[in-house]
Scaffold this motif. Structure first.
Motif, PDB file in Angstrom:
ATOM      1  N   HIS A 118       0.712  -1.190   0.024  1.00  0.00           N
ATOM      2  CA  HIS A 118       0.042   0.017   0.030  1.00  0.00           C
ATOM      3  C   HIS A 118       0.876   1.330   0.041  1.00  0.00           C
ATOM      4  O   HIS A 118       0.470   2.217  -0.453  1.00  0.00           O
ATOM      5  CB  HIS A 118      -0.767  -0.187   1.339  1.00  0.00           C
ATOM      6  N   HIS A 122       1.228   4.487  -2.989  1.00  0.00           N
ATOM      7  CA  HIS A 122       0.956   5.833  -2.738  1.00  0.00           C
ATOM      8  C   HIS A 122       1.981   6.656  -3.614  1.00  0.00           C
ATOM      9  O   HIS A 122       1.777   7.683  -4.166  1.00  0.00           O
ATOM     10  CB  HIS A 122       1.229   6.395  -1.323  1.00  0.00           C
ATOM     11  N   TYR A 139       4.796  10.605   2.877  1.00  0.00           N
ATOM     12  CA  TYR A 139       3.480   9.843   3.062  1.00  0.00           C
ATOM     13  C   TYR A 139       2.864  10.116   4.659  1.00  0.00           C
ATOM     14  O   TYR A 139       3.286   9.665   5.691  1.00  0.00           O
ATOM     15  CB  TYR A 139       3.657   8.313   3.119  1.00  0.00           C
ATOM     16  N   SER A 141      -0.417   9.641   6.691  1.00  0.00           N
ATOM     17  CA  SER A 141      -1.839   9.205   6.966  1.00  0.00           C
ATOM     18  C   SER A 141      -2.139   8.943   8.164  1.00  0.00           C
ATOM     19  O   SER A 141      -1.506   9.086   9.155  1.00  0.00           O
ATOM     20  CB  SER A 141      -1.871   7.862   5.879  1.00  0.00           C
ATOM     21  N   ASP A 301      -6.586   6.774   0.710  1.00  0.00           N
ATOM     22  CA  ASP A 301      -6.436   5.557   0.450  1.00  0.00           C
ATOM     23  C   ASP A 301      -7.416   5.196  -0.796  1.00  0.00           C
ATOM     24  O   ASP A 301      -8.730   5.423  -0.715  1.00  0.00           O
ATOM     25  CB  ASP A 301      -7.029   4.544   1.592  1.00  0.00           C
TER      26      ASP A 301
HETATM   27 FE   FE2 Z   1      -2.764   5.033   2.876  1.00  0.00          FE
END
Ligand code: FE2
Length: 341
Positions: A118, A122, A139, A141, A301
């Motif tokens: 995952h 991204h 990143y 999140s 996502d």
């Molecule tokens: Fe994510």
């Protein structure tokens, strides 16, 4: 060549179809999702899995319908050449649902599966939908907070959180102020009000340790400040954002200097925050670099990033059969050997 991608690492159940014969964003035929939300509290893994199971058929149907509309022909799962699924990292209960749907589709269509990390997805989707070629990714999140860049055969982590992800930090802080999940957008609104009202910044623990960050100290400090009632929620939201985002961008900038890369991209739901985007832009301008921010649809996502990365990996000969496909909730970004670049 068509790849169907399934995203289920956390709150999102998403399905996307991408077409390898089309260029740039046009390759994405559909990007459908249903997101698990709560009025109060966070994600309960078993309820999350129930949600994903309940919406899976509807989301698949919608994805096929939208893609059929774009291609002007009636697509079925049998028209798909490979099936990608987010097998890592994430919440086990949620990953298992995506893994099951992917294996089921693979068995009934006799098409190969591509397990996709995952976090890497991204970065790969940003390379598709922005001009960035070899960027550093911040990143940011809920569960993941990493600074990632390609180096010597792997996407390597140059900095990361030592405790909670930035999104989890914001959600936990927001919960103390009575906000639902996700709290990030409400915190941003409160912070904007503080700026409008010219409320002063409240100093908070700034925790950058080498190339890593930590949010635990700031969270404890904010908890105490809320109990003291000496500051308004708006002021605390503003100060928390300024401090946390400055920490993230300090580490990102240092990674850019270390890797000698001059492109920064953002990824993750927290990257939808307009203040983080603004601070990233300022940092890039100051060091003569370029900052690229994908549309919000590709920051949060989404299954398009899984389908696209899966397609790229499939073309490089990376795929497994349904019997060999498995989930890996704790796989790290740098566990994956990158042979498709
Ligand atoms: Fe994510």
């Amino acid at each position: 060549m068509l790849c169907l991608g399934i995203e289920t690492t956390a709150h999102t159940f998403g399905i996307s179809l991408v077409d390898g014969t089309r260029q740039g964003k046009d390759a994405i035929l559909c990007n459908v999702k249903d997101v698990y939300k709560t009025e109060q509290g966070g994600m309960i893994p078993s309820e999350l899995a129930d949600h994903h199971v309940a919406v899976s058929q509807k989301v698949l149907r919608q994805a096929l319908d939208v893609a059929s509309e774009v291609l002007k022909k009636n697509l079925t799962v049998h028209d798909i050449d490979c099936i990608a699924f987010s097998n890592a990292p994430g919440i086990g209960n949620a990953l298992r649902v995506g893994g099951f749907v992917a294996r089921y589709l693979s068995v009934i269509t006799n098409k190969p599966l591509v397990p996709v990390n995952h976090c890497i997805a991204h970065l790969e989707i940003a390379r598709l939908v922005t001009p960035a070629k070899d960027p550093v990714l911040l990143y940011a999140s809920g569960a993941n907070t990493q600074v990632i860049a390609y180096d010597a055969g792997k996407y390597r982590i140059f900095g990361e959180t030592l405790d909670m992800g930035i999104g989890n930090f914001l959600d936990s802080f927001g919960r103390l102020l009575g906000m639902g999940f996700p709290a990030g957008p409400t915190i941003q609104q409160y912070a904007e009000k503080a700026v409008e009202q010219k409320l002063p910044y409240v100093p908070l623990p700034y925790s950058v340790k080498g190339m890593d960050v930590s949010f635990g100290g700031m969270f404890t400090n904010l908890k105490r400040k809320i109990a003291e009632k000496a500051y308004t929620p708006e002021q605390l939201c503003y100060s928390a954002q300024e401090t946390a985002f400055a920490m993230l961008l300090e580490v990102s900038e240092r990674a850019m200097a270390h890797c000698q890369k001059n492109e920064l991209i953002l990824g993750g739901g927290v990257a939808c925050n307009t203040r983080l985007k603004e601070m990233a832009k300022l940092m890039c301008e100051a060091r003569n670099a370029t900052g690229h921010v994908p549309d919000n649809e590709f920051l949060v996502d989404n299954a398009a990033m899984i389908a696209w990365t899966g397609l790229v990996m499939f073309k490089a000969g990376i795929f497994v059969t349904a019997e060999k496909a498995d989930i890996n909730p704790y796989e790290r970004t740098d566990d994956v050997v990158v042979t498709w670049r």
